[in-house]
Design a protein around this motif. Structure first.
Motif, PDB file in Angstrom:
ATOM      1  N   MET A   1     -40.343  66.858  29.692  1.00  0.00           N
ATOM      2  CA  MET A   1     -39.415  67.200  30.769  1.00  0.00           C
ATOM      3  C   MET A   1     -38.463  66.175  30.810  1.00  0.00           C
ATOM      4  SD  MET A   1     -40.093  67.408  35.052  1.00  0.00           S
ATOM      5  CE  MET A   1     -40.037  65.732  35.110  1.00  0.00           C
ATOM      6  N   ALA A   2     -37.324  66.630  30.836  1.00  0.00           N
ATOM      7  CA  ALA A   2     -35.946  65.506  30.654  1.00  0.00           C
ATOM      8  C   ALA A   2     -36.146  64.851  32.114  1.00  0.00           C
ATOM      9  CB  ALA A   2     -34.846  66.376  30.596  1.00  0.00           C
ATOM     10  N   VAL A   3     -35.811  63.641  32.250  1.00  0.00           N
ATOM     11  CA  VAL A   3     -35.885  62.861  33.568  1.00  0.00           C
ATOM     12  C   VAL A   3     -34.497  63.083  33.800  1.00  0.00           C
ATOM     13  CG1 VAL A   3     -36.139  60.718  34.474  1.00  0.00           C
ATOM     14  CG2 VAL A   3     -37.503  61.462  32.704  1.00  0.00           C
ATOM     15  N   GLY A   4     -34.108  63.292  35.395  1.00  0.00           N
ATOM     16  CA  GLY A   4     -33.063  63.232  36.066  1.00  0.00           C
ATOM     17  C   GLY A   4     -31.994  64.334  36.100  1.00  0.00           C
ATOM     18  N   ILE A   5     -32.638  65.544  35.349  1.00  0.00           N
ATOM     19  CA  ILE A   5     -31.692  66.846  35.347  1.00  0.00           C
ATOM     20  C   ILE A   5     -32.550  67.912  35.761  1.00  0.00           C
ATOM     21  CG2 ILE A   5     -29.908  65.947  33.819  1.00  0.00           C
ATOM     22  CD1 ILE A   5     -31.095  67.689  31.743  1.00  0.00           C
ATOM     23  N   THR A   6     -32.037  68.706  36.591  1.00  0.00           N
ATOM     24  CA  THR A   6     -32.690  69.842  36.981  1.00  0.00           C
ATOM     25  C   THR A   6     -32.884  70.871  36.076  1.00  0.00           C
ATOM     26  OG1 THR A   6     -30.746  71.105  37.771  1.00  0.00           O
ATOM     27  CG2 THR A   6     -31.758  69.777  39.382  1.00  0.00           C
ATOM     28  N   ARG A   7     -33.554  71.859  36.274  1.00  0.00           N
ATOM     29  CA  ARG A   7     -34.084  72.983  35.265  1.00  0.00           C
ATOM     30  C   ARG A   7     -32.796  73.875  34.943  1.00  0.00           C
ATOM     31  NH1 ARG A   7     -37.943  76.612  33.281  1.00  0.00           N
ATOM     32  NH2 ARG A   7     -37.174  78.628  33.286  1.00  0.00           N
ATOM     33  N   THR A   8     -32.040  74.134  36.025  1.00  0.00           N
ATOM     34  CA  THR A   8     -30.593  74.765  35.824  1.00  0.00           C
ATOM     35  C   THR A   8     -29.729  74.073  34.709  1.00  0.00           C
ATOM     36  OG1 THR A   8     -31.055  75.653  38.031  1.00  0.00           O
ATOM     37  CG2 THR A   8     -28.733  75.808  36.946  1.00  0.00           C
ATOM     38  N   GLN A   9     -29.723  72.921  35.143  1.00  0.00           N
ATOM     39  CA  GLN A   9     -28.735  71.787  34.276  1.00  0.00           C
ATOM     40  C   GLN A   9     -29.078  71.821  32.844  1.00  0.00           C
ATOM     41  OE1 GLN A   9     -29.056  68.417  36.756  1.00  0.00           O
ATOM     42  NE2 GLN A   9     -27.064  68.490  37.492  1.00  0.00           N
ATOM     43  N   ARG A  10     -30.559  72.044  32.917  1.00  0.00           N
ATOM     44  CA  ARG A  10     -31.190  71.803  31.209  1.00  0.00           C
ATOM     45  C   ARG A  10     -30.693  73.362  30.375  1.00  0.00           C
ATOM     46  NH1 ARG A  10     -35.955  69.840  33.113  1.00  0.00           N
ATOM     47  NH2 ARG A  10     -37.114  71.825  32.899  1.00  0.00           N
ATOM     48  N   VAL A  11     -30.749  74.028  31.458  1.00  0.00           N
ATOM     49  CA  VAL A  11     -30.544  75.650  30.788  1.00  0.00           C
ATOM     50  C   VAL A  11     -28.965  75.619  30.555  1.00  0.00           C
ATOM     51  CG1 VAL A  11     -30.147  78.025  31.229  1.00  0.00           C
ATOM     52  CG2 VAL A  11     -32.356  76.694  31.960  1.00  0.00           C
ATOM     53  N   LEU A  12     -28.215  75.192  31.308  1.00  0.00           N
ATOM     54  CA  LEU A  12     -26.649  74.968  31.167  1.00  0.00           C
ATOM     55  C   LEU A  12     -26.361  74.256  29.892  1.00  0.00           C
ATOM     56  CD1 LEU A  12     -25.454  74.886  34.693  1.00  0.00           C
ATOM     57  CD2 LEU A  12     -25.161  76.653  33.101  1.00  0.00           C
ATOM     58  N   LEU A  13     -26.967  72.843  29.709  1.00  0.00           N
ATOM     59  CA  LEU A  13     -26.593  71.928  28.695  1.00  0.00           C
ATOM     60  C   LEU A  13     -27.064  72.608  27.306  1.00  0.00           C
ATOM     61  CD1 LEU A  13     -25.636  69.385  28.068  1.00  0.00           C
ATOM     62  CD2 LEU A  13     -28.081  68.266  28.395  1.00  0.00           C
ATOM     63  N   ARG A  14     -28.270  73.246  27.342  1.00  0.00           N
ATOM     64  CA  ARG A  14     -28.643  74.007  26.331  1.00  0.00           C
ATOM     65  C   ARG A  14     -27.779  75.041  25.678  1.00  0.00           C
ATOM     66  NH1 ARG A  14     -33.717  75.534  27.533  1.00  0.00           N
ATOM     67  NH2 ARG A  14     -34.830  73.509  27.227  1.00  0.00           N
ATOM     68  N   GLY A  15     -27.093  75.938  26.660  1.00  0.00           N
ATOM     69  CA  GLY A  15     -26.342  76.859  26.486  1.00  0.00           C
ATOM     70  C   GLY A  15     -25.004  76.213  25.875  1.00  0.00           C
ATOM     71  N   ALA A  16     -24.576  75.299  26.366  1.00  0.00           N
ATOM     72  CA  ALA A  16     -23.204  74.593  26.027  1.00  0.00           C
ATOM     73  C   ALA A  16     -23.333  74.466  24.708  1.00  0.00           C
ATOM     74  CB  ALA A  16     -23.092  73.429  26.920  1.00  0.00           C
ATOM     75  N   LEU A  17     -24.725  73.617  24.202  1.00  0.00           N
ATOM     76  CA  LEU A  17     -24.704  73.126  22.710  1.00  0.00           C
ATOM     77  C   LEU A  17     -24.758  74.432  21.839  1.00  0.00           C
ATOM     78  CD1 LEU A  17     -27.194  70.291  23.440  1.00  0.00           C
ATOM     79  CD2 LEU A  17     -24.760  70.044  22.884  1.00  0.00           C
ATOM     80  N   ARG A  18     -25.340  75.483  22.396  1.00  0.00           N
ATOM     81  CA  ARG A  18     -25.536  76.515  21.346  1.00  0.00           C
ATOM     82  C   ARG A  18     -24.305  77.151  21.229  1.00  0.00           C
ATOM     83  NH1 ARG A  18     -31.091  78.827  24.037  1.00  0.00           N
ATOM     84  NH2 ARG A  18     -32.379  77.846  22.529  1.00  0.00           N
ATOM     85  N   CYS A  19     -23.480  77.101  22.385  1.00  0.00           N
ATOM     86  CA  CYS A  19     -22.075  77.719  22.415  1.00  0.00           C
ATOM     87  C   CYS A  19     -21.122  76.940  21.368  1.00  0.00           C
ATOM     88  CB  CYS A  19     -21.384  77.654  23.674  1.00  0.00           C
ATOM     89  SG  CYS A  19     -21.977  79.063  24.675  1.00  0.00           S
ATOM     90  N   MET A  20     -21.443  75.531  21.395  1.00  0.00           N
ATOM     91  CA  MET A  20     -20.801  74.789  20.382  1.00  0.00           C
ATOM     92  C   MET A  20     -20.744  75.054  18.799  1.00  0.00           C
ATOM     93  SD  MET A  20     -21.136  70.816  21.473  1.00  0.00           S
ATOM     94  CE  MET A  20     -20.207  69.964  19.938  1.00  0.00           C
ATOM     95  N   VAL A  21     -22.119  75.466  18.812  1.00  0.00           N
ATOM     96  CA  VAL A  21     -22.684  75.641  17.167  1.00  0.00           C
ATOM     97  C   VAL A  21     -21.909  77.175  16.951  1.00  0.00           C
ATOM     98  CG1 VAL A  21     -24.413  76.421  15.875  1.00  0.00           C
ATOM     99  CG2 VAL A  21     -24.661  74.605  17.551  1.00  0.00           C
ATOM    100  N   LEU A  22     -21.978  78.160  17.837  1.00  0.00           N
ATOM    101  CA  LEU A  22     -21.507  79.411  17.713  1.00  0.00           C
ATOM    102  C   LEU A  22     -20.133  79.345  17.583  1.00  0.00           C
ATOM    103  CD1 LEU A  22     -23.602  81.761  19.781  1.00  0.00           C
ATOM    104  CD2 LEU A  22     -23.754  81.515  17.177  1.00  0.00           C
ATOM    105  N   PHE A  23     -19.234  78.806  18.657  1.00  0.00           N
ATOM    106  CA  PHE A  23     -17.953  78.541  18.663  1.00  0.00           C
ATOM    107  C   PHE A  23     -17.265  78.071  17.050  1.00  0.00           C
ATOM    108  CE2 PHE A  23     -14.196  75.845  19.293  1.00  0.00           C
ATOM    109  CZ  PHE A  23     -13.247  76.829  19.864  1.00  0.00           C
ATOM    110  N   GLY A  24     -17.942  76.673  16.649  1.00  0.00           N
ATOM    111  CA  GLY A  24     -17.582  76.264  15.404  1.00  0.00           C
ATOM    112  C   GLY A  24     -17.503  77.286  14.403  1.00  0.00           C
ATOM    113  N   LEU A  25     -18.873  77.875  14.041  1.00  0.00           N
ATOM    114  CA  LEU A  25     -18.812  79.100  13.036  1.00  0.00           C
ATOM    115  C   LEU A  25     -18.079  80.325  13.111  1.00  0.00           C
ATOM    116  CD1 LEU A  25     -23.067  78.898  12.945  1.00  0.00           C
ATOM    117  CD2 LEU A  25     -21.210  77.912  11.505  1.00  0.00           C
TER     118      LEU A  25
END
Lengths: 195, 74
Positions: free
Chosen positions: A1-25
């Protein structure tokens, strides 16, 4: 479990990073598709000596500092030179997003201090630093090559030194974080098996 | 990173518990150390012991640190 961030924030962060990869490609794909498609090389270029547009009101000057170039029959070399900066930047963004996603997965699993995380952050720092230097240089070179064909009397404005410096500072910050992860990994190893 | 050297310290917690007719669970409850950590100690997988843990173990088992550990001969 990541300390200091909520489940929603984790989902958003993961989504943003996936978007970064997809956007680049996606950018790489679109750039190549555009080159193969209509065959018109379009490029917006900042020029060094822009013509003043002519408005002067209370000491405010407006300068035309960018030109748009459309070349119908550009050579393959010019196409490669023109696409290279954007493709390099897009690949760098995809690579950084992918590596940060892996670091996030390990951190999210409750084990932030892994050798692999520290190594990935060092690579991210290196990619940012190299991209910060290579991409503007490649762009400036491409601009000058395109201008030499389209409008030889104009000169390019050159790379944005402030932006390069900013990205180098960001690379340095990521390198410091990577070092913190490396030391954290050592500390974890030291306390492993401590009763 | 320093190279981790193998140690030759043997923990005799198993023998001390048997001699006192005490279970690992009872010891864990008494000294407030998790059974997982005591199990690591008992099964010779511990790499280091806090003085606070050692103090609690010696008090609970009524022994000295030397009774709990010995250096294995080569």
């Amino acid at each position: 479990m990541a300390v200091g961030i909520t489940r929603t924030q984790r989902v958003l962060l993961r989504g943003a990073l996936r978007c970064m990869v997809l956007f680049g490609l996606l950018v790489v794909f679109l750039q190549i598709a555009n080159a193969v498609g209509d065959g018109v090389l379009s490029r917006s270029i900042d020029v060094a000596d822009g013509d003043r547009v002519g408005l002067r009101q209370r000491g405010v000057y407006v300068y035309e500092s960018a030109v748009r170039v459309d070349l119908d029959h550009a050579s393959t070399q010019l196409w490669v030179e023109s696409l290279l900066p954007t493709v390099l930047l897009a690949l760098a963004v995809a690579a950084i997003g992918f590596m940060l996603l892996r670091v996030f997965h390990e951190t999210d699993a409750g084990q932030p201090f892994f050798d692999s995380s520290a190594r990935r952050l060092r690579v991210v720092s290196a990619v940012i630093a190299v991209a910060a230097i290579v991409v503007p240089l490649a762009a400036a070179f491409a601009d000058s090559e395109v201008l030499a064909v389209a409008q030889p009397r104009l000169e390019t404005g050159g790379p944005d030194v402030a932006a390069v410096a900013l990205w180098l500072v960001i690379a340095l910050v990521v390198r410091v974080i990577a070092e913190a992860f490396r030391i954290g990994t050592q500390l974890r190893d030291d306390t492993e098996g401590l009763v | 990173m320093p190279v981790e050297e193998p140690h030759r310290i043997v923990c005799r917690l198993d023998e001390l518990l048997a001699a006192r007719g005490m279970t690992l669970t009872a010891l864990a409850d008494r000294i407030g150390v998790t059974i997982v950590n005591l199990s690591i100690l008992k099964n010779q997988r511990a790499k280091a012991v806090r003085f606070s843990t050692l103090t609690a173990l010696c008090e609970a088992l009524d022994c000295q640190p030397g009774d709990l550990f010995e250096l294995e001969q080569r």
